[in-house]
Write a protein that holds these residues in place. Structure first.
Motif, mmCIF file in Angstrom:
data_model
loop_
_atom_site.group_PDB
_atom_site.id
_atom_site.type_symbol
_atom_site.label_atom_id
_atom_site.label_comp_id
_atom_site.label_asym_id
_atom_site.label_seq_id
_atom_site.Cartn_x
_atom_site.Cartn_y
_atom_site.Cartn_z
ATOM 1 N N GLN A 42 13.122 0.819 2.671
ATOM 2 C CA GLN A 42 13.670 1.899 3.000
ATOM 3 C C GLN A 42 13.528 3.234 2.968
ATOM 4 O O GLN A 42 13.327 3.815 3.318
ATOM 5 C CB GLN A 42 15.187 1.952 1.983
ATOM 6 N N LEU A 43 12.231 3.375 1.746
ATOM 7 C CA LEU A 43 11.309 4.518 1.894
ATOM 8 C C LEU A 43 10.228 4.869 3.032
ATOM 9 O O LEU A 43 10.112 5.196 3.329
ATOM 10 C CB LEU A 43 10.637 5.061 0.417
ATOM 11 N N SER A 44 10.027 3.332 3.406
ATOM 12 C CA SER A 44 9.109 2.621 4.547
ATOM 13 C C SER A 44 7.239 3.356 3.193
ATOM 14 O O SER A 44 6.389 3.875 3.759
ATOM 15 C CB SER A 44 8.795 3.896 5.853
ATOM 16 N N LEU A 45 7.607 2.937 2.341
ATOM 17 C CA LEU A 45 6.288 2.857 1.245
ATOM 18 C C LEU A 45 5.886 2.394 0.803
ATOM 19 O O LEU A 45 7.562 1.311 0.669
ATOM 20 C CB LEU A 45 7.158 4.321 0.125
ATOM 21 N N PRO A 46 4.506 1.665 0.343
ATOM 22 C CA PRO A 46 4.166 -0.037 -0.219
ATOM 23 C C PRO A 46 5.036 0.735 -1.542
ATOM 24 O O PRO A 46 5.742 1.331 -2.772
ATOM 25 C CB PRO A 46 2.764 0.628 -0.656
ATOM 26 N N VAL A 47 5.133 -1.009 -1.859
ATOM 27 C CA VAL A 47 5.123 -1.411 -3.276
ATOM 28 C C VAL A 47 4.409 -1.039 -4.556
ATOM 29 O O VAL A 47 3.211 -1.288 -3.894
ATOM 30 C CB VAL A 47 5.537 -2.830 -3.003
ATOM 31 N N GLY A 48 4.662 -0.855 -5.530
ATOM 32 C CA GLY A 48 3.094 -0.427 -6.198
ATOM 33 C C GLY A 48 2.916 -1.736 -6.689
ATOM 34 O O GLY A 48 3.170 -2.710 -6.333
ATOM 35 N N ARG A 49 2.417 -1.424 -7.691
ATOM 36 C CA ARG A 49 1.334 -3.019 -8.651
ATOM 37 C C ARG A 49 2.741 -4.005 -9.772
ATOM 38 O O ARG A 49 1.862 -4.366 -10.003
ATOM 39 C CB ARG A 49 0.439 -1.904 -9.191
ATOM 40 N N GLY A 50 3.383 -2.514 -10.440
ATOM 41 C CA GLY A 50 4.277 -3.357 -11.354
ATOM 42 C C GLY A 50 3.912 -3.582 -12.302
ATOM 43 O O GLY A 50 2.877 -2.488 -12.972
ATOM 44 N N PRO A 51 4.479 -4.174 -12.993
ATOM 45 C CA PRO A 51 5.492 -5.053 -12.698
ATOM 46 C C PRO A 51 6.754 -4.785 -12.985
ATOM 47 O O PRO A 51 7.053 -4.016 -13.349
ATOM 48 C CB PRO A 51 5.011 -6.359 -14.098
ATOM 49 N N TRP A 84 7.525 4.709 -12.456
ATOM 50 C CA TRP A 84 7.953 4.916 -11.077
ATOM 51 C C TRP A 84 7.089 5.243 -10.209
ATOM 52 O O TRP A 84 6.771 4.254 -9.272
ATOM 53 C CB TRP A 84 8.921 6.042 -10.952
ATOM 54 N N ARG A 85 5.486 5.177 -10.604
ATOM 55 C CA ARG A 85 4.407 5.433 -9.416
ATOM 56 C C ARG A 85 3.912 4.162 -9.425
ATOM 57 O O ARG A 85 3.446 3.174 -8.634
ATOM 58 C CB ARG A 85 3.135 6.318 -10.587
ATOM 59 N N GLY A 86 4.354 2.980 -10.716
ATOM 60 C CA GLY A 86 3.938 1.846 -10.418
ATOM 61 C C GLY A 86 4.549 0.761 -9.543
ATOM 62 O O GLY A 86 4.306 -0.053 -10.145
ATOM 63 N N TYR A 87 5.892 1.246 -9.589
ATOM 64 C CA TYR A 87 6.830 0.518 -8.885
ATOM 65 C C TYR A 87 7.279 1.218 -7.778
ATOM 66 O O TYR A 87 6.863 0.015 -6.134
ATOM 67 C CB TYR A 87 8.051 0.298 -8.716
ATOM 68 N N ILE A 88 6.490 1.667 -7.226
ATOM 69 C CA ILE A 88 6.325 2.275 -6.212
ATOM 70 C C ILE A 88 5.519 3.467 -5.025
ATOM 71 O O ILE A 88 5.363 4.057 -6.351
ATOM 72 C CB ILE A 88 7.641 2.941 -4.978
ATOM 73 N N ASP A 89 4.339 3.076 -4.609
ATOM 74 C CA ASP A 89 3.340 3.657 -4.854
ATOM 75 C C ASP A 89 3.601 5.390 -3.885
ATOM 76 O O ASP A 89 3.503 5.252 -2.179
ATOM 77 C CB ASP A 89 1.645 3.382 -3.201
ATOM 78 N N PHE A 90 4.172 6.559 -4.216
ATOM 79 C CA PHE A 90 4.776 7.298 -3.396
ATOM 80 C C PHE A 90 3.375 8.589 -3.534
ATOM 81 O O PHE A 90 3.843 9.544 -2.703
ATOM 82 C CB PHE A 90 5.877 8.319 -5.000
ATOM 83 N N GLY A 91 2.204 7.994 -3.741
ATOM 84 C CA GLY A 91 0.938 8.996 -3.309
ATOM 85 C C GLY A 91 1.285 10.375 -4.587
ATOM 86 O O GLY A 91 0.647 9.992 -5.687
ATOM 87 N N LYS A 92 1.921 11.146 -4.590
ATOM 88 C CA LYS A 92 1.910 12.411 -5.614
ATOM 89 C C LYS A 92 3.501 12.154 -5.657
ATOM 90 O O LYS A 92 4.421 11.231 -5.327
ATOM 91 C CB LYS A 92 1.803 13.405 -4.686
ATOM 92 N N ASP A 93 3.774 12.872 -7.738
ATOM 93 C CA ASP A 93 4.741 12.556 -7.845
ATOM 94 C C ASP A 93 5.672 12.595 -7.323
ATOM 95 O O ASP A 93 5.887 14.030 -7.108
ATOM 96 C CB ASP A 93 4.466 12.903 -9.348
ATOM 97 N N PRO A 94 6.706 11.846 -7.100
ATOM 98 C CA PRO A 94 8.110 12.573 -6.832
ATOM 99 C C PRO A 94 8.833 13.313 -7.194
ATOM 100 O O PRO A 94 8.549 13.521 -8.625
ATOM 101 C CB PRO A 94 9.240 11.061 -6.606
#
Length: 289
Positions: free
Chosen positions: A150-159, A209-219
């Motif tokens: 939805q955000l058009s952002l890469p998924v983070g590395r998880g888990p 959350w940065r591990g979930y989604i690659d926001f770049g900088k923190d949301p």
């Protein structure tokens, strides 16, 4: 005023309410109070209504009349969200009967509209809270990739955890650019109607959350509550250090635009039923038009 469908409250009526609800009898009786005590209390009430009107703008339904000094109540579609938040905050019936679940989703959706008002007309927002609603997958491990899409952002590395929760995030808002490139504001919002709202400001952990989604900088992290947080409340200073944005009832009321028809009807119907539980007598409460 809401429960009695009273659109105007004179100073005499307000003094009567102060006499019966604010000054308790266990301090020697209200007869021991000087008339000036009521005058001072009434002045504080009127000043607070004026302050809230400045903060809440058109979303705040009460105002002090210039001529009589009484209080006027005027509720149209624009003020319905405030009435809803007021009842969520103050209804003893809802809390005694543990009916929080019936308003959680509505509150999230109202906040989703308010955050759009804060970030601007190009902002997009959605409800991510649990239990899942709309198109959000139920399991968190499925919901995270869905949100990233939805955000058009890469998924983070998880888990990613396999539970059905929301990771502390009830609403997500973002402000993309037309060029489609990454590098834009994302806000993660925790919404709570719990009386112990102060601790909820730390539910969103940007590092996680940065591990979930690659926001770049923190949301941005936000906390939204239906309560009026008093001026001078020490918890506010703690919150502004735990989260980027605090949205209390008056900020939400100012930011939220008239709700879309379906949500407006849902919010108004719940508010009317709750007011009737608390003794409201007018079937048409509280809309004036």
């Amino acid at each position: 005023m809401l429960l009695l469908n009273r659109t105007h409250a004179s100073q005499t009526w307000l003094r009567r309410q102060l006499r019966t609800t604010v000054f308790p009898d266990d301090r020697g009786g209200i007869d021991d109070l000087a008339p000036t005590d009521f005058d001072i209390a009434l002045e504080e009430v009127l000043l607070e209504v004026q302050r809230r009107k400045r903060v809440g703008g058109e979303g705040y339904p009460f105002s002090v009349e210039d001529i009589s000094g009484g209080v006027r109540l005027y509720v149209t579609r624009r003020q319905v969200p405030y009435v809803f938040l007021l009842l969520v905050s103050t209804s003893p019936a809802m809390r005694k009967e543990s009916r929080h679940r019936e308003i959680d989703e509505m509150f999230d959706l109202v906040v989703a509209e308010a955050i759009k008002g804060y970030l601007g007309p190009c902002c997009q927002s959605l409800r991510f809270g649990s239990p899942a609603s709309g198109d959000r997958p139920g399991r968190f491990s499925d919901a995270v990739p869905w949100l990233a899409d939805q955000l058009s952002l890469p998924v983070g590395r998880g888990p990613f955890r396999g539970h059905s929760g929301d990771g502390g995030v009830d609403v997500v808002a973002w402000l993309p650019f037309d060029d489609g490139r990454l590098g834009f504001v994302v806000a993660l919002v925790q919404c709570t109607v719990q009386l112990k709202w102060h601790k909820k400001g730390r539910d969103i952990i940007p590092d996680v959350w940065r591990g979930y989604i690659d926001f770049g900088k923190d949301p941005l992290s936000c906390l939204a509550v239906p309560f009026s947080i008093p001026m001078g409340d020490e918890r506010w200073d703690d919150l502004r250090r735990a989260t980027n944005v605090v949205l209390d009832r008056h900020r939400v009321a100012r930011l939220v635009l008239p709700l879309r028809f379906g949500l407006q009807k849902q919010v108004l119907n719940w508010s009317r039923r709750e007011a009737q539980r608390l003794g409201a007598t007018d079937e048409n409460w509280p809309l004036s038009n």
